[in-house]
Design a protein around this motif. Structure first.
Motif, PDB file in Angstrom:
ATOM      1  N   SER A 246       0.836  -1.204   0.000  1.00  0.00           N
ATOM      2  CA  SER A 246       0.000   0.000   0.000  1.00  0.00           C
ATOM      3  C   SER A 246       0.869   1.252   0.000  1.00  0.00           C
ATOM      4  O   SER A 246       0.566   2.233  -0.691  1.00  0.00           O
ATOM      5  CB  SER A 246      -0.918  -0.008   1.228  1.00  0.00           C
ATOM      6  OG  SER A 246      -1.696   1.162   1.290  1.00  0.00           O
ATOM      7  N   GLY A 247       1.974   1.214   0.757  1.00  0.00           N
ATOM      8  CA  GLY A 247       2.923   2.328   0.750  1.00  0.00           C
ATOM      9  C   GLY A 247       3.553   2.525  -0.617  1.00  0.00           C
ATOM     10  O   GLY A 247       3.720   3.653  -1.087  1.00  0.00           O
ATOM     11  N   CYS A 248       3.912   1.408  -1.272  1.00  0.00           N
ATOM     12  CA  CYS A 248       4.474   1.484  -2.636  1.00  0.00           C
ATOM     13  C   CYS A 248       3.464   2.110  -3.597  1.00  0.00           C
ATOM     14  O   CYS A 248       3.829   2.914  -4.462  1.00  0.00           O
ATOM     15  CB  CYS A 248       4.843   0.084  -3.130  1.00  0.00           C
ATOM     16  SG  CYS A 248       6.220  -0.685  -2.270  1.00  0.00           S
ATOM     17  N   ALA A 249       2.199   1.744  -3.443  1.00  0.00           N
ATOM     18  CA  ALA A 249       1.155   2.292  -4.311  1.00  0.00           C
ATOM     19  C   ALA A 249       1.005   3.796  -4.109  1.00  0.00           C
ATOM     20  O   ALA A 249       0.796   4.544  -5.063  1.00  0.00           O
ATOM     21  CB  ALA A 249      -0.177   1.585  -4.037  1.00  0.00           C
ATOM     22  N   ASP A 250       1.149   4.240  -2.864  1.00  0.00           N
ATOM     23  CA  ASP A 250       0.971   5.668  -2.560  1.00  0.00           C
ATOM     24  C   ASP A 250       2.023   6.544  -3.229  1.00  0.00           C
ATOM     25  O   ASP A 250       1.741   7.680  -3.618  1.00  0.00           O
ATOM     26  CB  ASP A 250       1.011   5.895  -1.041  1.00  0.00           C
ATOM     27  CG  ASP A 250      -0.253   5.395  -0.355  1.00  0.00           C
ATOM     28  OD1 ASP A 250      -1.248   5.153  -1.059  1.00  0.00           O
ATOM     29  OD2 ASP A 250      -0.244   5.246   0.882  1.00  0.00           O
ATOM     30  N   VAL A 251       3.261   6.037  -3.344  1.00  0.00           N
ATOM     31  CA  VAL A 251       4.348   6.852  -3.907  1.00  0.00           C
ATOM     32  C   VAL A 251       4.797   6.364  -5.287  1.00  0.00           C
ATOM     33  O   VAL A 251       5.732   6.918  -5.861  1.00  0.00           O
ATOM     34  CB  VAL A 251       5.563   6.893  -2.953  1.00  0.00           C
ATOM     35  CG1 VAL A 251       5.195   7.541  -1.647  1.00  0.00           C
ATOM     36  CG2 VAL A 251       6.148   5.505  -2.713  1.00  0.00           C
ATOM     37  N   ASP A 281      -3.386  -3.674  -6.635  1.00  0.00           N
ATOM     38  CA  ASP A 281      -3.549  -2.246  -6.346  1.00  0.00           C
ATOM     39  C   ASP A 281      -2.245  -1.490  -6.573  1.00  0.00           C
ATOM     40  O   ASP A 281      -2.240  -0.394  -7.153  1.00  0.00           O
ATOM     41  CB  ASP A 281      -4.019  -2.085  -4.897  1.00  0.00           C
ATOM     42  CG  ASP A 281      -4.309  -0.638  -4.539  1.00  0.00           C
ATOM     43  OD1 ASP A 281      -5.159  -0.023  -5.188  1.00  0.00           O
ATOM     44  OD2 ASP A 281      -3.668  -0.122  -3.600  1.00  0.00           O
ATOM     45  N   MET A 282      -1.138  -2.091  -6.136  1.00  0.00           N
ATOM     46  CA  MET A 282       0.172  -1.446  -6.291  1.00  0.00           C
ATOM     47  C   MET A 282       0.524  -1.279  -7.767  1.00  0.00           C
ATOM     48  O   MET A 282       0.942  -0.199  -8.201  1.00  0.00           O
ATOM     49  CB  MET A 282       1.236  -2.277  -5.578  1.00  0.00           C
ATOM     50  CG  MET A 282       2.648  -1.695  -5.603  1.00  0.00           C
ATOM     51  SD  MET A 282       3.623  -2.145  -7.071  1.00  0.00           S
ATOM     52  CE  MET A 282       3.761  -3.924  -6.889  1.00  0.00           C
ATOM     53  N   GLY A 287       1.248   2.389 -12.627  1.00  0.00           N
ATOM     54  CA  GLY A 287       1.280   2.482 -14.083  1.00  0.00           C
ATOM     55  C   GLY A 287       1.387   1.170 -14.826  1.00  0.00           C
ATOM     56  O   GLY A 287       1.494   1.161 -16.048  1.00  0.00           O
ATOM     57  N   ARG A 288       1.381   0.043 -14.109  1.00  0.00           N
ATOM     58  CA  ARG A 288       1.493  -1.270 -14.781  1.00  0.00           C
ATOM     59  C   ARG A 288       0.168  -2.017 -14.674  1.00  0.00           C
ATOM     60  O   ARG A 288       0.045  -3.026 -13.981  1.00  0.00           O
ATOM     61  CB  ARG A 288       2.628  -2.069 -14.165  1.00  0.00           C
ATOM     62  CG  ARG A 288       4.009  -1.522 -14.441  1.00  0.00           C
ATOM     63  CD  ARG A 288       4.320  -1.408 -15.943  1.00  0.00           C
ATOM     64  NE  ARG A 288       4.142  -2.657 -16.654  1.00  0.00           N
ATOM     65  CZ  ARG A 288       5.114  -3.556 -16.821  1.00  0.00           C
ATOM     66  NH1 ARG A 288       6.323  -3.321 -16.329  1.00  0.00           N
ATOM     67  NH2 ARG A 288       4.895  -4.667 -17.483  1.00  0.00           N
ATOM     68  N   LEU A 289      -0.830  -1.494 -15.392  1.00  0.00           N
ATOM     69  CA  LEU A 289      -2.148  -2.112 -15.368  1.00  0.00           C
ATOM     70  C   LEU A 289      -2.097  -3.528 -15.941  1.00  0.00           C
ATOM     71  O   LEU A 289      -2.847  -4.402 -15.510  1.00  0.00           O
ATOM     72  CB  LEU A 289      -3.132  -1.254 -16.169  1.00  0.00           C
ATOM     73  CG  LEU A 289      -4.598  -1.692 -16.171  1.00  0.00           C
ATOM     74  CD1 LEU A 289      -5.175  -1.679 -14.763  1.00  0.00           C
ATOM     75  CD2 LEU A 289      -5.428  -0.785 -17.074  1.00  0.00           C
TER      76      LEU A 289
END
Length: 522
Positions: A246-251, A281-282, A287-289
């Motif tokens: 979740s932290g990785c996703a935030d930044v 989610d991350m 950017g890697r959908l």
């Protein structure tokens, strides 16, 4: 079948049908009527029903005990507590007290946990009084439960006092207080206490990492995770992996997230659906959908959050039609959407400009799924209409809302008015936002820039004068750069940041490349 074989069968029981057959044998063989076997066997049956999620059957087993002892009462309290029914657990404890039984450490721990989950400070203090009267306060497990109860009720000062008076503190004592400071939004004190811990386990690390993510300090969370791995004190668990992802996703720390993905693939955590959801989610937010879709397709047993995360990923990338397709597949799979799922679909419609589809979904939410729209759902509809240029209709939705619109909804209308050049409505929306959030610098700047674009210099000057009067300063822009798995944070016009030589060389190269391109295009 003798009693020993029944105990073994109960221990290995994995299905409801198997458990019911064992229960029937206990009755027909008379074991539940023998005075010396009734209590222990009933407790084992109660625990078994709890493990398969059959709370009502467990309650019936307890009701058949002629004179339940303190062990049986403790089992009942824990049954309700772990079934998400802390209020019932407290009622059972009240009945236990009225029976005149003397509490022990196990039953008061269950009662204190129930008070914490119910946020019932009054009863929590009553149980604390019983702890003192029965001299149970010297038990460190009871002390840990007291700390947790007071923390959950926002009484961090009392929790700290209990902690200080404890003669023996284990790792759970420290972790409970750390988590308490996190719950009270005091991350700095939580971190100081965490650093002072003589011993840490995976729960301690996870609590601190989750706290950093929730309090908007994702970079600190990533650093803590790396420190946890370097120290080797505890292997990461599913909760810590989910928190750091979740932290990785935030930044947008894609490299770091991919490293974690690689580590997870080497363990059994790869089969954990919550971990897979967090990785989806991350990747979506980084950017890697395509990788998010691949993970989604590989999940064998998708839960509702899996579908919601995939819909949200498509919404994040403006792929409204793909989001609607996933939503349709979810309904076909037998899942019923909740408020979060519908919020994700409405967001997808908003970002893709699917006005008709969004309106239909909003109507079905009320008429078919019988869900009451929350302020976030109304916000999506306002955003959907605003992006489509239907400003009057968006304003009408705000005026007819059964909930008082918050600053986010008015800000959404303000942004739409700014894009469409509707200054009259923008002034109305801007005034509402400033009333609700007078310290939001972004609104002042948006209105000021809008006036400047329309050459309304006097009005723009008035806004800047109002900002100075209220001592509101524009917050600096913030950017993150992920280099070899290390996330660097930059603030606009920051002079105190110490950057390494490689980063300076990279920034210099970007500047030179930009100047070269500008010269070539002249």
């Amino acid at each position: 079948m003798n009693y020993a074989l029944l105990q073994k069968a109960l221990h290995n029981c994995a299905s409801v049908d198997h458990l019911k057959r064992i229960h029937a044998l206990c009755v027909t063989l008379g074991f539940l009527h023998k005075h010396n076997l009734q209590q222990p066997l009933s407790c084992k049956l109660l625990q078994s029903y709890k493990s398969v999620g059959k709370t009502e059957q467990a309650q019936r087993v307890f009701n058949q005990i002629q004179e339940p002892d303190i062990v049986s009462w403790t089992c009942l309290l824990n049954l309700y507590l772990h079934s998400g029914l802390p209020t019932k657990s407290l009622l059972a404890y009240s009945h236990f007290v009225r029976m005149g039984l003397r509490p022990d450490s196990f039953v008061v721990v269950a009662a204190l946990s129930s008070c914490g989950h119910c946020k019932d400070l009054v009863r929590g203090r009553v149980v604390h009084g019983m702890v003192l009267r029965n001299h149970l306060d010297e038990n460190h497990v009871v002390g840990n439960a007291l700390i947790d109860m007071y923390c959950r009720n926002g009484m961090i000062g009392v929790a700290a006092l209990v902690f200080e008076k404890m003669g023996f503190r284990d790792v759970f004592s420290w972790t409970s207080l750390v988590n308490g400071y996190i719950l009270c939004n005091n991350l700095d004190t939580a971190r100081r206490l965490f650093d002072a811990m003589p011993e840490r386990n995976v729960i301690s690390w996870t609590a601190m990492i989750v706290g950093c993510v929730k309090e908007g300090a994702p970079i600190q969370a990533l650093k803590l995770f790396k420190q946890m791995e370097a120290d080797g004190e505890a292997p990461p668990c599913a909760n810590s992996i989910v928190a750091v992802l979740s932290g990785c996703a935030d930044v947008g720390a894609l490299d770091f997230g991919q490293c974690i993905h690689g580590c997870v693939q080497k363990t059994s955590l790869i089969l954990d659906v919550t971990v897979s959801n967090a990785m989806m989610d991350m990747y979506s937010k980084s950017g890697r959908l395509d990788l998010a879709v691949r993970i989604f397709d590989e999940i064998l047993k998708k839960d509702l959050f899996s579908w919601t995360t995939m819909i949200s990923g498509y919404a994040y990338h403006g792929e409204g039609h793909h989001a609607l397709d996933v939503y349709s597949r979810m309904l076909e799979s037998g899942f019923t959407p909740n408020e979060v799922t519908l919020l994700s679909v409405l967001t997808a419609c908003s970002h893709a400009g699917l006005v008709v589809e969004g309106k239909v979904l909003f109507s079905r939410m009320i008429q078919c799924h019988y869900l009451k729209p929350k302020i976030e759902h109304y916000g999506c509809i306002v955003d959907l209409l605003g992006r489509a240029g239907l400003l009057e209709e968006a304003k009408e939705v705000i005026e007819l809302m059964p909930i008082s619109p918050d600053a986010a909804i008015w800000r959404s209308l303000l942004n739409a008015c700014s894009v469409r050049g509707n200054f009259r409505m923008a002034q109305i929306a801007g005034k509402k936002v400033i009333e609700l959030e007078p310290n939001d610098d972004g609104v002042y700047m948006l209105i000021c820039n809008m006036y400047c674009a329309a050459s309304m210099w006097k009005e723009a000057s008035d806004i800047r004068r109002l900002m100075r009067k209220r001592r509101i300063k524009k917050r600096p822009g913030c950017s993150w750069v992920d280099i070899n798995g290390v996330v660097q944070e930059f603030l606009a016009e920051e002079t105190s940041l110490h950057v390494n030589a490689e980063l300076c060389f990279l920034l210099k190269g970007i500047k030179q490349h930009r100047e070269t391109c500008l010269f070539a295009n002249m």
